[in-house]
Design a protein around this motif. Structure first.
Motif, PDB file in Angstrom:
ATOM      1  N   PRO A  77     -30.863  49.918  18.200  1.00 18.84           N
ATOM      2  CA  PRO A  77     -31.588  49.291  17.089  1.00 18.84           C
ATOM      3  C   PRO A  77     -32.855  50.071  16.767  1.00 18.84           C
ATOM      4  O   PRO A  77     -33.294  50.917  17.538  1.00 18.84           O
ATOM      5  CB  PRO A  77     -31.913  47.895  17.618  1.00 18.84           C
ATOM      6  CG  PRO A  77     -31.679  47.923  19.063  1.00 18.84           C
ATOM      7  CD  PRO A  77     -30.821  49.071  19.384  1.00 18.84           C
ATOM      8  N   ASN A  78     -33.423  49.770  15.619  1.00 15.59           N
ATOM      9  CA  ASN A  78     -34.687  50.395  15.251  1.00 15.59           C
ATOM     10  C   ASN A  78     -35.739  50.056  16.287  1.00 15.59           C
ATOM     11  O   ASN A  78     -35.859  48.924  16.700  1.00 15.59           O
ATOM     12  CB  ASN A  78     -35.172  49.852  13.900  1.00 15.59           C
ATOM     13  CG  ASN A  78     -34.461  50.524  12.756  1.00 15.59           C
ATOM     14  OD1 ASN A  78     -33.621  49.930  12.117  1.00 15.59           O
ATOM     15  ND2 ASN A  78     -34.793  51.757  12.528  1.00 15.59           N
ATOM     16  N   HIS A 235     -26.853  54.890  13.033  1.00 13.58           N
ATOM     17  CA  HIS A 235     -26.639  53.455  13.042  1.00 13.58           C
ATOM     18  C   HIS A 235     -25.194  53.109  12.773  1.00 13.58           C
ATOM     19  O   HIS A 235     -24.800  51.974  12.953  1.00 13.58           O
ATOM     20  CB  HIS A 235     -27.444  52.807  11.912  1.00 13.58           C
ATOM     21  CG  HIS A 235     -28.866  52.644  12.266  1.00 13.58           C
ATOM     22  ND1 HIS A 235     -29.858  52.631  11.339  1.00 13.58           N
ATOM     23  CD2 HIS A 235     -29.466  52.494  13.453  1.00 13.58           C
ATOM     24  CE1 HIS A 235     -31.008  52.480  11.947  1.00 13.58           C
ATOM     25  NE2 HIS A 235     -30.801  52.398  13.223  1.00 13.58           N
ATOM     26  N   MET A 237     -21.458  52.917  13.300  1.00 14.53           N
ATOM     27  CA  MET A 237     -20.537  52.979  14.422  1.00 14.53           C
ATOM     28  C   MET A 237     -19.368  53.900  14.137  1.00 14.53           C
ATOM     29  O   MET A 237     -18.907  54.616  15.025  1.00 14.53           O
ATOM     30  CB  MET A 237     -20.014  51.588  14.752  1.00 14.53           C
ATOM     31  CG  MET A 237     -21.095  50.597  15.005  1.00 14.53           C
ATOM     32  SD  MET A 237     -22.044  51.051  16.445  1.00 14.53           S
ATOM     33  CE  MET A 237     -23.598  50.334  16.032  1.00 14.53           C
ATOM     34  N   LYS A 265     -15.738  50.283  25.266  1.00 10.00           N
ATOM     35  CA  LYS A 265     -15.042  49.081  24.798  1.00 10.00           C
ATOM     36  C   LYS A 265     -14.427  48.345  25.978  1.00 10.00           C
ATOM     37  O   LYS A 265     -14.352  47.114  25.994  1.00 10.00           O
ATOM     38  CB  LYS A 265     -13.951  49.466  23.802  1.00 10.00           C
ATOM     39  CG  LYS A 265     -14.493  49.873  22.469  1.00 10.00           C
ATOM     40  CD  LYS A 265     -13.370  50.293  21.564  1.00 10.00           C
ATOM     41  CE  LYS A 265     -13.916  51.097  20.416  1.00 10.00           C
ATOM     42  NZ  LYS A 265     -12.858  51.708  19.639  1.00 10.00           N
ATOM     43  N   VAL A 299     -21.066  36.365  15.315  1.00  8.83           N
ATOM     44  CA  VAL A 299     -21.434  37.290  14.248  1.00  8.83           C
ATOM     45  C   VAL A 299     -20.514  37.010  13.082  1.00  8.83           C
ATOM     46  O   VAL A 299     -19.312  36.935  13.250  1.00  8.83           O
ATOM     47  CB  VAL A 299     -21.233  38.736  14.759  1.00  8.83           C
ATOM     48  CG1 VAL A 299     -21.119  39.681  13.611  1.00  8.83           C
ATOM     49  CG2 VAL A 299     -22.361  39.125  15.660  1.00  8.83           C
ATOM     50  N   GLU A 348     -19.016  48.319  17.506  1.00  7.60           N
ATOM     51  CA  GLU A 348     -20.102  47.458  17.067  1.00  7.60           C
ATOM     52  C   GLU A 348     -20.213  46.235  17.975  1.00  7.60           C
ATOM     53  O   GLU A 348     -21.302  45.779  18.297  1.00  7.60           O
ATOM     54  CB  GLU A 348     -19.870  47.038  15.627  1.00  7.60           C
ATOM     55  CG  GLU A 348     -21.025  46.234  15.097  1.00  7.60           C
ATOM     56  CD  GLU A 348     -21.068  46.239  13.587  1.00  7.60           C
ATOM     57  OE1 GLU A 348     -20.231  46.939  12.978  1.00  7.60           O
ATOM     58  OE2 GLU A 348     -21.918  45.549  13.042  1.00  7.60           O
ATOM     59  N   PHE A 351     -21.978  47.289  20.981  1.00  8.07           N
ATOM     60  CA  PHE A 351     -23.399  47.395  20.652  1.00  8.07           C
ATOM     61  C   PHE A 351     -24.064  46.032  20.698  1.00  8.07           C
ATOM     62  O   PHE A 351     -25.115  45.842  21.298  1.00  8.07           O
ATOM     63  CB  PHE A 351     -23.495  48.009  19.257  1.00  8.07           C
ATOM     64  CG  PHE A 351     -24.874  48.244  18.779  1.00  8.07           C
ATOM     65  CD1 PHE A 351     -25.523  47.307  17.993  1.00  8.07           C
ATOM     66  CD2 PHE A 351     -25.542  49.403  19.094  1.00  8.07           C
ATOM     67  CE1 PHE A 351     -26.798  47.526  17.543  1.00  8.07           C
ATOM     68  CE2 PHE A 351     -26.823  49.625  18.642  1.00  8.07           C
ATOM     69  CZ  PHE A 351     -27.445  48.684  17.863  1.00  8.07           C
ATOM     70  N   ILE A 352     -23.429  45.059  20.062  1.00  3.74           N
ATOM     71  CA  ILE A 352     -24.029  43.727  20.013  1.00  3.74           C
ATOM     72  C   ILE A 352     -24.068  43.115  21.404  1.00  3.74           C
ATOM     73  O   ILE A 352     -25.050  42.495  21.805  1.00  3.74           O
ATOM     74  CB  ILE A 352     -23.229  42.829  19.066  1.00  3.74           C
ATOM     75  CG1 ILE A 352     -23.417  43.331  17.646  1.00  3.74           C
ATOM     76  CG2 ILE A 352     -23.689  41.391  19.168  1.00  3.74           C
ATOM     77  CD1 ILE A 352     -22.498  42.684  16.686  1.00  3.74           C
ATOM     78  N   THR A 355     -26.877  44.864  23.396  1.00  3.49           N
ATOM     79  CA  THR A 355     -28.244  44.693  22.914  1.00  3.49           C
ATOM     80  C   THR A 355     -28.427  43.291  22.377  1.00  3.49           C
ATOM     81  O   THR A 355     -29.134  43.067  21.408  1.00  3.49           O
ATOM     82  CB  THR A 355     -28.566  45.699  21.797  1.00  3.49           C
ATOM     83  OG1 THR A 355     -27.720  45.419  20.674  1.00  3.49           O
ATOM     84  CG2 THR A 355     -28.339  47.106  22.250  1.00  3.49           C
ATOM     85  N   ARG A 358     -32.105  38.195  19.845  1.00  2.00           N
ATOM     86  CA  ARG A 358     -32.538  37.896  18.503  1.00  2.00           C
ATOM     87  C   ARG A 358     -33.449  39.039  18.101  1.00  2.00           C
ATOM     88  O   ARG A 358     -34.133  39.612  18.912  1.00  2.00           O
ATOM     89  CB  ARG A 358     -33.327  36.584  18.496  1.00  2.00           C
ATOM     90  CG  ARG A 358     -32.516  35.427  18.988  1.00  2.00           C
ATOM     91  CD  ARG A 358     -31.818  34.718  17.907  1.00  2.00           C
ATOM     92  NE  ARG A 358     -32.696  34.118  16.929  1.00  2.00           N
ATOM     93  CZ  ARG A 358     -32.247  33.539  15.823  1.00  2.00           C
ATOM     94  NH1 ARG A 358     -30.976  33.516  15.572  1.00  2.00           N
ATOM     95  NH2 ARG A 358     -33.068  32.991  14.967  1.00  2.00           N
ATOM     96  N   ILE A 359     -33.509  39.357  16.872  1.00  2.00           N
ATOM     97  CA  ILE A 359     -34.260  40.528  16.451  1.00  2.00           C
ATOM     98  C   ILE A 359     -35.753  40.315  16.675  1.00  2.00           C
ATOM     99  O   ILE A 359     -36.488  41.232  17.001  1.00  2.00           O
ATOM    100  CB  ILE A 359     -33.976  40.841  14.984  1.00  2.00           C
ATOM    101  CG1 ILE A 359     -32.483  41.114  14.856  1.00  2.00           C
ATOM    102  CG2 ILE A 359     -34.752  42.036  14.534  1.00  2.00           C
ATOM    103  CD1 ILE A 359     -32.035  41.161  13.456  1.00  2.00           C
ATOM    104  N   ALA A 360     -36.211  39.097  16.548  1.00  2.00           N
ATOM    105  CA  ALA A 360     -37.612  38.832  16.830  1.00  2.00           C
ATOM    106  C   ALA A 360     -37.866  39.018  18.301  1.00  2.00           C
ATOM    107  O   ALA A 360     -37.173  38.477  19.130  1.00  2.00           O
ATOM    108  CB  ALA A 360     -37.964  37.409  16.420  1.00  2.00           C
ATOM    109  N   GLN A 361     -38.885  39.809  18.637  1.00  2.00           N
ATOM    110  CA  GLN A 361     -39.121  40.094  20.054  1.00  2.00           C
ATOM    111  C   GLN A 361     -39.675  38.895  20.767  1.00  2.00           C
ATOM    112  O   GLN A 361     -40.652  38.307  20.339  1.00  2.00           O
ATOM    113  CB  GLN A 361     -40.123  41.259  20.176  1.00  2.00           C
ATOM    114  CG  GLN A 361     -39.425  42.590  20.374  1.00  2.00           C
ATOM    115  CD  GLN A 361     -39.009  43.184  19.042  1.00  2.00           C
ATOM    116  OE1 GLN A 361     -39.868  43.342  18.171  1.00  2.00           O
ATOM    117  NE2 GLN A 361     -37.762  43.469  18.865  1.00  2.00           N
TER     118      GLN A 361
END
Lengths: 361, 346, 297
Positions: A77-78, A235, A237, A265, A299, A348, A351-352, A355, A358-361
């Motif tokens: 992620p960024n 970014h 995949m 995988k 997702v 993907e 990846f999920i 990582t 939630r995107i908010a740290q």
């Protein structure tokens, strides 16, 4: 302090990284561009230096190796530290701990040889091209910096421009190029100098499908085909799967997984993804699903047109009974489900799963 | 009810853009040069006539330089058209510009300069809400909703110079949402973002802007899967012209083959791709490696017309590549785009 | 396309030279990109030239500069020319660094095999090229139209003995200012040290009038800036060691005033250049550790 842990093995490995850490002082906001002469600024920066400084590990103990002739993908992620990591390898940032070797040369002790062995391509570099000079003149400028003689330079520039399809634009100035052409211009600058190692920082970002495909083809044909090695950050995949033999996933400055896409995988588990197809799954139903026991994350890929189905992918820890629970939950919410089945994980999903936050740290 | 109706909208760029730092003396010199030798005119948007219905999510796809951004700028009055007419939200584009401007909001690609750096994130949202005429309480309620929905609560107090790309993009989306205009235009909303953030934004666009908000959204993108997934109707731009404009399923039915053979092979190498492609006369060829080491890959041939799996199979086997399986898959918007654009080029 | 591992040896001296030359070419083409603007800006220099040449026609008798055959014209034009050159050397590194910072050019330059000295030269050479053109305009214009008399008693070697330490001293100061950009994370605006040195030097270095004219209370400032010694020494090198009366303080010292100027300049250069280089390199290392090398890093 840099600890020299090992001796490099340039025959086998193009890039070796051992325990690299890079810290940044977390800087609270003075806005940019304050001039030297501002009294306020001088005073507050003096105060800032006196205060206790907070450290943030942008790269937090990374170990990896890139074999000769291999393109390693770096996903994350960024803010995961991928760009910082590449810049450490390019000698633009100082390592706080650990050691790294590019093409067998120590990044800390032999920076000149490292610079001759590698090329860094990042999308922030396009403004470094002079806007007043044509593309060709710019490329001549950079070629001279790498010590390429004039006749050879001309030949290589012609060759590279032709490969990338930029010959028609060689006499134009950078601001007139479209985003895709700018990206190709950066690639031309790097490929003109044929170094054994490349670091590509999101080379197809902002490119349309055609342009991205051309760049990918170029990378496959010219880079992998000729035995150069490198690290590719992306970014997408599908790009990582296409181009890279091995992929490393990075999060919060650490490498959380590394291996071929197939291996990765398998770590998620062949049968732990449930895919639900339904007309419409409203947001609260999704929230409920996420809180069910045994479900790690959900997702959704929303459907566009009316009448088509949305697909929700659920990452499950354990499939026993989960499908039943999911079906019950959706039924009680009154959602008509057309199918629930287990599917193969994609990169993907890997990846999920790795990582998962939630995107908010 | 059509929110946007354009007819033959055209924008022509003449010659190169002026460089920064050009004084008026040099501008006169350039003008003289231009009078001497007329530069080429390029129609960036060339006779575009599309309609956008109320409440739909309209996608605009095309390559860089195809005119997507310019088209959106034309509709939001940032650039004036050379020919053609349009009606946006019931107002004429040429004669009622200020009314058009008031009724649309456009979010630039990258979200760079959408926020004022002097204000914090939440204050930016409140500022925009109050500018649009909302009361204090309503503005606060909306701002909090946006922050929660886009997972930006931790950055609500921060300023725009310290945000990452994903946060900038989300804030600029949030500003569009707060504005609550009937028409929202988004220029490449997910272009530089990682999958987590991109998914969040897509959900937000679909749910909050389009479905629940009822706003009409025009979105330009070059991720075809995104357009396929999200949009009600898609317009395909190529060199300033619209090649096709319809819903994805109709486009697929009309322009792509019914099904495309996908071959699963092992022992494949990237260098073989060119040779096989040329020997079969294919226009293009997509390889998707499952495992580069063992050469297990998925191959999708691309060309217009009916594909012949047998020729393909024999060509591959001649190169010592084992064909494990041949599957028929449904075409995607990618195939449609490829077919239309390659036909135009050749 | 094949890789050549044997190419991994550091750049030869010739290649480094070619790199610096290409910086000069680049700056020249950028300068002359907008020809009308550039000509207009050169007019500024011509304006200065004309003003002082006209002032010279007042029939000023320069008792101080009795050895200058051209009188005030000789005095002022040589001062102007050297001041332009020295100011460009002073501000060159700082301005070049700021521009590279904001355009992210630093990232590409530092990731290339260019070594740090070449990098610094490349940054600063732009302003110097511009200054050389202006000097040519001043001297040629003065000679052609305003009775500037070319010195015939001048010795090129002596002239260089003055010029080179002067440039070294001033570049040292310039490097220190550029280093401050990274040390203190200042990203633009007017550099106070450079501003002070520039303003002071234009007033007290003896560019437009001899030092003796200044009120005695202020004259001590003249001896602090290297430009004073440089301009004084240069006039002596061109027109003869005793063409002008020496500045008050120096006249008390034994030996030729030209020699004293050269010695002071050498001392200045010996102090300023290493110091400036240290400050600059230190600043860059700090920035490299903190990740502040460019706007985007």
């Amino acid at each position: 302090m840099a600890v020299n842990a090992a001796t490099p093995d340039p025959e086998r490995f193009a890039v070796e990284v051992y325990g690299v850490r890079k810290r940044f002082i977390s800087r609270e906001g003075l806005p940019l561009g304050w001039g030297f002469g501002d009294a306020h600024w001088i005073i507050s920066s003096l105060i800032k230096y006196r205060q206790e400084r907070q450290w943030k590990n942008a790269v937090d103990g990374v170990d990896l190796t890139v074999r000769r002739g291999e393109l390693l993908g770096l996903l994350g992620p960024n803010g995961a530290g991928k760009t910082t990591f590449l810049r450490c390898l390019a000698t633009l940032l100082r390592l706080d701990e650990g050691s790294a070797f590019v093409n067998g040369y120590d990044v800390v002790r032999q920076p000149d040889e490292v610079k001759l062995s590698m090329n860094l391509i990042g999308s922030g570099q396009w403004s470094a091209f002079d806007w007043g000079l044509t593309v060709r003149q710019n490329l001549h400028f950079f070629g001279t910096l790498y010590g390429i003689a004039k006749a050879e330079r001309n030949r290589r520039i012609d060759e590279t421009l032709e490969w990338l399809g930029l010959t028609g634009r060689a006499k134009d100035k950078p601001p007139t190029l479209s985003a895709g052409e700018r990206q190709k211009m950066l690639l031309a600058k790097a490929f003109m100098v044929r170094t054994p190692v490349f670091f590509l920082d999101e080379p197809t970002v902002g490119l349309d499908p055609d342009g991205a495909h051309q760049v990918r083809e170029f990378i496959t044909r010219e880079l992998i085909g000729s035995g150069t090695s490198g690290i590719l950050t992306t970014h997408r995949m599908d790009e990582a799967e296409d181009l890279c033999a091995r992929v490393a996933i990075m999060d919060h400055g650490r490498v959380v997984a590394i291996g071929t896409p197939l291996e990765l995988k398998k770590t998620v588990g062949e049968r732990s993804i449930l895919e639900i197809r339904a007309r419409r799954v409203p947001r609260d139903a999704l929230q409920t699903l996420r809180t069910l026991p045994g479900i790690r994350t959900a997702v959704v890929a929303p459907a566009g047109e009316e009448g088509l189905e949305e697909s929700v992918r659920l990452h499950c820890e354990d499939l026993n009974g989960t499908a039943g629970r999911v079906a019950d939950s959706l039924a009680s919410a009154g959602i008509a489900v057309s199918s629930i089945e287990t599917t193969q994980p994609t990169l993907e999903d890997v990846f999920i799963a790795l990582t998962n936050k939630r995107i908010a740290q | 009810m059509n929110v946007v109706e354009t007819e033959n909208l055209t924008k022509i760029y003449r010659g190169n853009q002026p460089d920064d730092g050009r004084s008026w003396g040099d501008a006169l010199v350039d003008l003289a040069k231009r009078a001497w030798r007329r530069p080429e005119e390029k129609a960036v948007v060339d006779g575009v006539s599309v309609d956008v219905r109320a409440g739909e999510l309209f996608g605009i796809v095309g390559s860089n330089g195809a005119g997507k951004t310019t088209f959106l700028k034309l509709l939001s009055c940032l650039v004036y058209p050379d020919h053609g007419q349009a009606v946006v939200n019931g107002y004429d584009l040429v004669r009622q510009r200020s009314a058009v401007r008031r009724s649309v909001v456009i979010a630039k690609a990258g979200g760079w300069m959408s926020c004022l750096w002097q204000l914090s994130g939440r204050e930016n949202l409140l500022f925009r809400a109050r500018m649009c005429g909302l009361s204090g309480k309503e503005a606060a309620r909306r701002a909090d909703y946006v922050l929660e929905r886009l997972e930006l609560e931790h950055q609500a107090g921060g300023h725009s110079w310290s945000w990452s790309a994903g946060e900038l993009q989300r804030f600029s989306l949030g500003l569009c949402f707060i504005a609550r205009t009937p028409l929202v235009m988004l220029d490449e909303p997910t272009s530089h973002l990682d999958p987590h953030v991109a998914r969040l934004i897509r959900e937000f666009i679909r749910e909050d802007l389009s479905r629940e908000g009822g706003q009409t959204v025009m979105m330009s993108t070059h991720y075809l899967e995104e357009a396929d997934q999200l949009c009600d109707r898609v317009a395909i731009f190529f060199k300033g012209r619209v090649l096709a404009c319809d819903s994805p399923s109709v486009l697929r039915a009309r322009y792509a083959a019914d099904s495309i053979p996908e071959l699963w092979v092992s022992g494949y190498r990237a260098s073989l791709g060119e040779q096989i492609r040329k020997s079969l006369g294919l226009a293009e060829w997509i390889e998707h490696f499952e495992d580069v080491a063992s050469g297990r890959a998925r191959l999708r041939p691309k060309w217009g017309g009916h594909p012949e799996p047998d020729r393909l199979r024999s060509a591959l086997e001649a190169q010592c590549v084992t064909v494990l399986e041949v599957r028929d898959v449904e075409p995607t918007l990618d195939d449609v785009y490829f077919r239309l654009c390659r036909e135009k080029v050749t | 396309m094949s890789i050549d591992q044997t190419a991994i040896r550091p750049l030869t001296g010739r290649q480094q030279q070619a790199a610096v030359w290409v910086f000069i070419k680049r700056d020249l083409s950028l300068l002359t990109r907008f020809k009308v603007s550039y000509l207009t800006s050169l007019m500024g220099t011509v304006q200065q030239l004309v003003i002082y040449a006209m002032i010279a026609r007042f029939g000023l008798s320069l008792s101080v500069a009795h050895g200058l055959t051209g009188g005030y014209v000789d005095f002022v034009l040589t001062g102007l020319a050297l001041n332009t050159l020295l100011t460009a050397a002073l501000t060159g590194p700082y301005l070049g660094l700021i521009e590279s910072f904001w355009s992210n050019r630093i990232e590409i330059l530092l990731a290339s095999p260019l070594r740090l000295p070449g990098f610094v030269i490349g940054l600063s050479v732009g302003k110097l090229v511009d200054a050389v053109i202006q000097v040519a305009v001043i001297l040629l214009g003065g000679w052609l139209f305003f009775d500037f008399v070319w010195p015939d008693g001048g010795n090129a070697l002596v002239f260089l003995a003055v010029l080179i330490p002067a440039l070294a001293a001033v570049i040292g100061l310039g490097l220190a200012a550029a280093g401050m950009v990274y040390l203190l994370d200042a990203r633009g605006g007017q550099d106070p040290v450079q501003f002070a040195v520039q303003t002071i030097s234009s007033l007290v270095a003896g560019v437009y009038f001899p030092i003796q004219v200044l009120p005695a209370a202020v004259q001590w400032l003249c001896y602090l800036v290297p430009q004073t010694y440089a301009i004084d020494g240069m006039r002596r090198a061109l027109f003869g060691a005793h063409a002008l009366a020496p500045p008050p303080l120096i006249s008390h010292l034994p030996g030729s005033p030209l020699l004293i100027d050269v010695l002071v300049l050498l001392a200045y250069a010996a102090a300023a250049l290493p110091l400036g280089w240290l400050v600059f390199r230190n600043g860059m290392e700090r920035a490299r550790a903190d990740g502040r090398l460019s706007r985007w890093l």
